[in-house]
Design an enzyme around this catalytic site. Structure first.
Site, PDB file in Angstrom:
ATOM      1  N   SER A   1      64.352  53.924  27.719  1.00 49.18           N
ATOM      2  CA  SER A   1      64.467  52.794  26.926  1.00 49.18           C
ATOM      3  C   SER A   1      65.650  52.010  27.390  1.00 49.18           C
ATOM      4  O   SER A   1      66.907  52.514  27.347  1.00 49.18           O
ATOM      5  CB  SER A   1      64.583  53.146  25.512  1.00 49.18           C
ATOM      6  OG  SER A   1      65.021  51.993  24.624  1.00 49.18           O
TER       7      SER A   1
ATOM      8  N   GLU B   1      66.832  49.428  25.583  1.00 48.21           N
ATOM      9  CA  GLU B   1      67.750  49.235  24.531  1.00 48.21           C
ATOM     10  C   GLU B   1      68.506  50.555  24.205  1.00 48.21           C
ATOM     11  O   GLU B   1      69.721  50.332  23.699  1.00 48.21           O
ATOM     12  CB  GLU B   1      66.980  48.709  23.404  1.00 48.21           C
ATOM     13  CG  GLU B   1      66.087  47.259  23.476  1.00 48.21           C
ATOM     14  CD  GLU B   1      67.295  46.381  23.375  1.00 48.21           C
ATOM     15  OE1 GLU B   1      68.142  46.320  22.422  1.00 48.21           O
ATOM     16  OE2 GLU B   1      67.267  45.393  24.188  1.00 48.21           O
TER      17      GLU B   1
ATOM     18  N   ILE C   1      67.872  65.260  28.637  1.00 55.01           N
ATOM     19  CA  ILE C   1      67.153  64.740  28.934  1.00 55.01           C
ATOM     20  C   ILE C   1      66.491  63.984  27.815  1.00 55.01           C
ATOM     21  O   ILE C   1      65.913  64.752  26.919  1.00 55.01           O
ATOM     22  CB  ILE C   1      65.997  65.709  29.582  1.00 55.01           C
ATOM     23  CG1 ILE C   1      66.647  66.538  30.660  1.00 55.01           C
ATOM     24  CG2 ILE C   1      64.580  65.036  30.006  1.00 55.01           C
ATOM     25  CD1 ILE C   1      65.858  67.762  31.454  1.00 55.01           C
TER      26      ILE C   1
ATOM     27  N   SER D   1      65.188  62.070  15.527  1.00 53.05           N
ATOM     28  CA  SER D   1      64.730  63.648  15.579  1.00 53.05           C
ATOM     29  C   SER D   1      64.981  64.312  14.380  1.00 53.05           C
ATOM     30  O   SER D   1      65.946  63.775  13.639  1.00 53.05           O
ATOM     31  CB  SER D   1      65.156  64.203  17.063  1.00 53.05           C
ATOM     32  OG  SER D   1      66.511  64.386  16.851  1.00 53.05           O
TER      33      SER D   1
ATOM     34  N   CYS E   1      53.513  60.782   8.751  1.00 54.42           N
ATOM     35  CA  CYS E   1      54.100  61.906   9.498  1.00 54.42           C
ATOM     36  C   CYS E   1      54.820  62.942   8.682  1.00 54.42           C
ATOM     37  O   CYS E   1      54.839  64.137   8.545  1.00 54.42           O
ATOM     38  CB  CYS E   1      55.127  61.481  10.649  1.00 54.42           C
ATOM     39  SG  CYS E   1      54.401  60.694  11.945  1.00 54.42           S
TER      40      CYS E   1
ATOM     41  N   TRP F   1      69.669  57.195  21.807  1.00 52.41           N
ATOM     42  CA  TRP F   1      70.846  56.303  21.676  1.00 52.41           C
ATOM     43  C   TRP F   1      72.155  57.100  21.695  1.00 52.41           C
ATOM     44  O   TRP F   1      73.226  56.398  21.417  1.00 52.41           O
ATOM     45  CB  TRP F   1      70.765  55.584  20.177  1.00 52.41           C
ATOM     46  CG  TRP F   1      69.745  54.497  20.096  1.00 52.41           C
ATOM     47  CD1 TRP F   1      69.899  53.267  20.402  1.00 52.41           C
ATOM     48  CD2 TRP F   1      68.484  54.870  19.524  1.00 52.41           C
ATOM     49  NE1 TRP F   1      68.776  52.586  20.114  1.00 52.41           N
ATOM     50  CE2 TRP F   1      67.745  53.488  19.439  1.00 52.41           C
ATOM     51  CE3 TRP F   1      67.872  55.736  18.959  1.00 52.41           C
ATOM     52  CZ2 TRP F   1      66.359  53.551  19.085  1.00 52.41           C
ATOM     53  CZ3 TRP F   1      66.597  55.521  18.400  1.00 52.41           C
ATOM     54  CH2 TRP F   1      66.108  54.462  18.657  1.00 52.41           C
TER      55      TRP F   1
END
Length: 383
Positions: free
Chosen positions: A200, A202, A175, A139, A355, A179
Site C-alpha cells: 500500500s 498510503e 512482512i 489487526s 466481522c 502503517w
C-alpha cells in the site's frame, strides 16, 4: 415476474419471498421489523427477493443502499451465524464462481498483489487514523490485561516482540508492515533494525513518516521479491492476502530469509474449515482476493520448512477490537465525512459489525504461531 405486487399506486413486498426469509429466521431470535436492537427494519419492498437471489452479497449491498436498518448489526450477524445461516446464505452460483476462479487462477499472484492495497488500504489515511488507535494497528488487539483499545494494541505488539525474543541490534523483517506499528515498536523499545514491507502506497508513506528517526526501512514491495537475511521475521495481519496457491511459496520465502537461529511469528485470521472460499461481499468491497487459511493449510505449508514452537488462539479478542474500531469510526466520522460519501460510511459500519459478530460466534479465529528454523532446547512462549 417482479419481486413486488401493486395495488393501485401502492407497492407491496413479495409475500412469498418474505415468507421464505421469515422461515429461515425462525428460531434465530431475529424478527423482521421487530423491537430488539438486532432486528432487521425493512425499508425497501425488494429487500427479500434481493437477499434470496444474491445471498450475503445482496444483504450487504442492500444495507449500503439503505434498503434496511439495524441498530446492532454485530448482534444480528452473531445470531445469524449461531443459527447456522452462514453457509446457507451463500448462493450456489457464488460458491461455483469463486471455486472456478480460485481453481484456474492464482488470485494472489505478484501481478495482482497490489489490488487490495489500492482498493482498501489506500482508501485514505485520514479515515484509518480516526478509526484506529495511535499505534495505527489494523489487526487484533490482545485484551488479556488491557482496559482499552490502545492498551490492547500495545500488548499485542509487545506479545509478538517477546515471542520473537528480540535483542538490540537484531535485524527484523516485518512482512505486511501496514502503517509501521510493529516496526516502530520493535525499533523504539527493543533496539531492533527493522525492514518493513507493504503493498500500500498510503501505508508506506505514513509508516516512513512515523519511523523517520528510527532504524526502520519501509519498502513498497511484494514478499516474493525480498532478498537478505534476518534474525527475526514477523507477519501481522498479512497472511490472509497470500492465498492457498502461494502458501508454500510464502513459507519457502520465510525459510530462505530467516537466519538459522531465527524465530518467526505468524499472526493471522484463520478459518475453521479448509474449504477454499470467501464471502462475496467482503471480497468485493473490503479485501479483494483475500482468503482465510485453516490450521491444515498452515501446517501443510510449513511442514518440512520450519518447526512450529507455539500456537495461540485469541480470536475472541477480535470482537472487542472491531467494536472499538466501530466506536471510533462513528465518533469521528464527521471529521472526514466531506472526503467520502454515505455509501462508504455504511460500507465500513457493515464490515466492522459483521466481522465482530463472526468472531463473537467463533466462526473465524485469530492465531499467533511461533516458528523456529534450526533451534535446540526448549521454547516457552510468553502469554
Amino acid at each position: 415476474m417482479t419481486s413486488e405486487q401493486r395495488i393501485g399506486s401502492i407497492a407491496l413486498p413479495d409475500t412469498r419471498a418474505r415468507r421464505v426469509v421469515e422461515d429461515l429466521l425462525e428460531g434465530s431470535g431475529i424478527t423482521l421489523n421487530g423491537t430488539q436492537p438486532w432486528d432487521i427494519q425493512v425499508l425497501h419492498p425488494d429487500f427479500f427477493s434481493r437477499v434470496l437471489h444474491q445471498g450475503t452479497l445482496g444483504l450487504g449491498e442492500a444495507y449500503m443502499d439503505g434498503w434496511w436498518e439495524c441498530d446492532r448489526i454485530d448482534e444480528l450477524a452473531y445470531k445469524l451465524l449461531l443459527h447456522g445461516l452462514g453457509k446457507r446464505a451463500h448462493t450456489p452460483s457464488e460458491r461455483l464462481m469463486y471455486r472456478l476462479q480460485a481453481g484456474f487462477f492464482n488470485l494472489q499472484s505478484k501481478t495482482r498483489a497490489y489490488m487490495v492495497g489500492e482498493a482498501h488500504y489506500d482508501l485514505g489515511n485520514d479515515l484509518f487514523e480516526r478509526m484506529l488507535d495511535p499505534t495505527m494497528c489494523y489487526s487484533c488487539g490482545y485484551w488479556k490485561d488491557a482496559g482499552n483499545l490502545h492498551e490492547a494494541q500495545i500488548a499485542k505488539l509487545d506479545l509478538a516482540a517477546r515471542k520473537l525474543r528480540i535483542q538490540p541490534g537484531m535485524k527484523v523483517l516485518d512482512i505486511g508492515c501496514g502503517w509501521g506499528s510493529f516496526a516502530e515498536h520493535a525499533a523504539r523499545h527493543y533496539g531492533a533494525e527493522v525492514t518493513g514491507i507493504t503493498i500500500s502506497r498510503e501505508q508506506a508513506a505514513l509508516a516512513r513518516k512515523r519511523c523517520q528517526e528510527l532504524p526502520v526501512n519501509i519498502l513498497l514491495e511484494d514478499y516474493r521479491d525480498l532478498e537478505g537475511r534476518f534474525d527475526r521475521i514477523v507477519s501481522i495481519g498479512m497472511f490472509e492476502h497470500v492465498g492457498h496457491r502461494n502458501y508454500r511459496t510464502y513459507f519457502d520465502t520465510v525459510t530462505r530469509l530467516l537466519d538459522d537461529d531465527g524465530l518467526f511469528v505468524l499472526h493471522t485470521i484463520g478459518s475453521n474449515s479448509s474449504e477454499i472460499s470467501a464471502d462475496p461481499w467482503i471480497n468485493k468491497y473490503i479485501f479483494p482476493n483475500g482468503v482465510l487459511p485453516s490450521v491444515k493449510h498452515i501446517a501443510q505449508a510449513s511442514e518440512g520448512r520450519l518447526l512450529m514452537e507455539d500456537w495461540q488462539n485469541f480470536g475472541a479478542d477480535y470482537d472487542r477490537t472491531l467494536m472499538a474500531w466501530l466506536k471510533n469510526f462513528d465518533a469521528h466520522w464527521h471529521q472526514v465525512a466531506a472526503n467520502y460519501n454515505e455509501r462508504t460510511r455504511r460500507m465500513f459500519r457493515y464490515y466492522l459489525s459483521v466481522c465482530a459478530g463472526a468472531f463473537r460466534a467463533r466462526d473465524i479465529q485469530l492465531w499467533q504461531v511461533v516458528y523456529s528454523k534450526k533451534r535446540a532446547g526448549r521454547y516457552d512462549a510468553p502469554r
